[in-house]
Design a protein around this motif. Structure first.
Motif, PDB file in Angstrom:
ATOM      1  N   TYR A 129       0.854  -1.193   0.000  1.00 53.57           N
ATOM      2  CA  TYR A 129       0.000   0.000   0.000  1.00 53.57           C
ATOM      3  C   TYR A 129       0.889   1.241   0.000  1.00 53.57           C
ATOM      4  CZ  TYR A 129      -4.311   2.605   1.029  1.00 53.57           C
ATOM      5  OH  TYR A 129      -5.398   3.423   0.955  1.00 53.57           O
ATOM      6  N   VAL A 172      -4.819   1.526   7.242  1.00 51.94           N
ATOM      7  CA  VAL A 172      -3.641   0.740   6.849  1.00 51.94           C
ATOM      8  C   VAL A 172      -2.437   1.137   7.701  1.00 51.94           C
ATOM      9  CG1 VAL A 172      -2.029   0.221   4.982  1.00 51.94           C
ATOM     10  CG2 VAL A 172      -4.468   0.406   4.496  1.00 51.94           C
ATOM     11  N   ARG A 180      -1.096  -2.087   9.402  1.00 47.71           N
ATOM     12  CA  ARG A 180      -0.142  -2.801   8.551  1.00 47.71           C
ATOM     13  C   ARG A 180       1.164  -2.059   8.299  1.00 47.71           C
ATOM     14  NH1 ARG A 180      -2.080  -4.421   3.069  1.00 47.71           N
ATOM     15  NH2 ARG A 180      -0.479  -6.031   3.299  1.00 47.71           N
TER      16      ARG A 180
END
Length: 393
Positions: free
Chosen positions: A290, A313, A317
């Motif tokens: 991403y 995100v 992550r």
């Protein structure tokens, strides 16, 4: 834990040894190269091949290096953002923040004999290959001390002595070039591989499948890496790809889907892919990743996705925060040590920017270099072919 967990055997071995030591020598312990086994949080998904083990062998030293290198890359991209907004960087500029685990994990699994070729989102790949910050910033600002002598800019970093064959501005064009590098490696019996990186936006290019076909026919040591950050420019994968399982796109070529936000998972996958490619030919790696910035600096990155998606995100992550949690939870480093390291990196980046600003721009004569083979006596005429304008060196 967000990233992964130590095996129980490794955990019991590490904790007493670290907690018993005074803080004055903990930095020495945190750079210990003794093996540690860590299990990835997300399993690999395979196509026409066995999945590699989720248990990754690493060390305190390597995990700390991951943190340092990714923090440096992140800070470099933040600085590039500021320089672009100050109009010191012109033209196109594509930032890599959020995807740093790909650059460090890949490097941990290969050598400098192995080649890498990528798209225009190339700054961090250059740093991963051993490039200097000052060379990166000089190139971004079009200065003659840049890694491409100020003539390539953001999209065309290059470091041949580390087998980094550049960023490329034409979408997908680097893939057949990468397969060509793999052909040269096999022809020369180098026992090395080529990683050809491309985004999900390039995954539908016809040249990808043509290059993959010839690579499979000739069993070339080519590893095609799809950096799937889920948006090709501003188009989501579900809108552009009927089959967004990019690791299966090779059909007759094996593939592997990897958590591209986990540096250790990337390392394990690249190690597996290198071994496969040397024995059996090409393989596709899909790195699920991403990007935090927009496609380029001209894209705010918030018209086709929500800010909540981006922050979500980041919270769950983010590759740097995952490694930070790993370092802290297993007493490899303290919060203060990591913050001190980040302060050092900030100063390192600021110093590199200042040094790059002092570099001169290329001479006007450089417009005519690196275009033709030297000493071939090429003559350039005016539009009417009568007036000789210049004889190129």
């Amino acid at each position: 834990m967000a990233l992964s967990r130590l095996s129980s055997r490794s955990n019991t071995f590490l904790k007493p040894a670290i907690t018993a030591l005074p803080s004055s020598i903990r930095r020495h312990v945190s750079t210990d190269s003794s093996p540690i086994t860590i299990e990835t949080a997300v399993p690999f998904t395979s196509h026409l091949c066995e999945s590699p083990s989720r248990s990754v062998e690493t060390s305190s030293e390597e995990i700390l290096a991951f943190f340092r290198d990714m923090a440096r890359m992140r800070r470099m991209e933040i600085a590039a953002d500021s320089l672009y907004k100050a109009k010191l960087i012109r033209g196109f500029c594509h930032l890599y923040d959020g995807q740093e685990a790909l650059a460090v994990g890949m490097e941990a699994a290969i050598t400098r004999k192995d080649a890498i070729i990528t798209s225009y989102r190339d700054h961090c790949t250059f740093i991963g290959r051993g490039g200097k910050l000052v060379d990166a910033f000089s190139e971004l600002m079009g200065r003659k001390t840049g890694c491409s002598h100020g003539k390539g800019g953001s999209m065309h970093f290059y470091k041949k002595d580390a087998s980094f064959y550049g960023g490329h501005g034409i979408v997908g064009a680097q893939i057949p070039l990468g397969c060509g590098l793999a052909f040269a490696q096999k022809y020369n019996k180098d026992e090395a591989v080529t990683f050809a990186l491309y985004g999900d936006g390039a995954a539908n290019q016809g040249q990808l499948f043509e290059a993959l076909n010839i690579s499979a026919l000739w069993d070339l040591p080519a590893i095609l890496v799809c950096e799937n950050n889920h948006y090709g420019m501003g188009t989501a994968t579900w809108r552009s790809a009927k089959s967004p399982a990019y690791f299966k796109r090779g059909d007759y070529v094996p593939g592997l889907k990897v958590d591209g936000m986990d540096a250790l998972a990337v390392k394990q996958a690249c190690k597996f892919a290198k071994e496969h490619a040397l024995k059996n030919g090409p393989i596709i790696l899909e790195m699920d990743t991403y990007r935090y910035h927009g496609h380029s600096m001209s894209d705010p990155g918030s018209t086709y996705r929500t800010r909540d998606e981006i922050s979500g995100v980041r919270q769950v992550r983010d590759p740097i925060e995952r490694v930070r949690k790993l370092l802290l939870s297993h007493d490899i480093a303290t919060e203060k040590e990591l913050k001190d390291m980040e302060k050092e990196i900030r100063k390192e980046v600021d110093d590199a920017v200042a040094q790059a600003k002092e570099s001169p721009v290329p001479d006007a004569s450089e417009l005519f270099t690196n275009m033709y083979v030297k000493d071939c006596g090429v003559e350039s005429f005016g539009a009417d072919r009568k007036e000789l304008k210049v004889t190129l060196p």
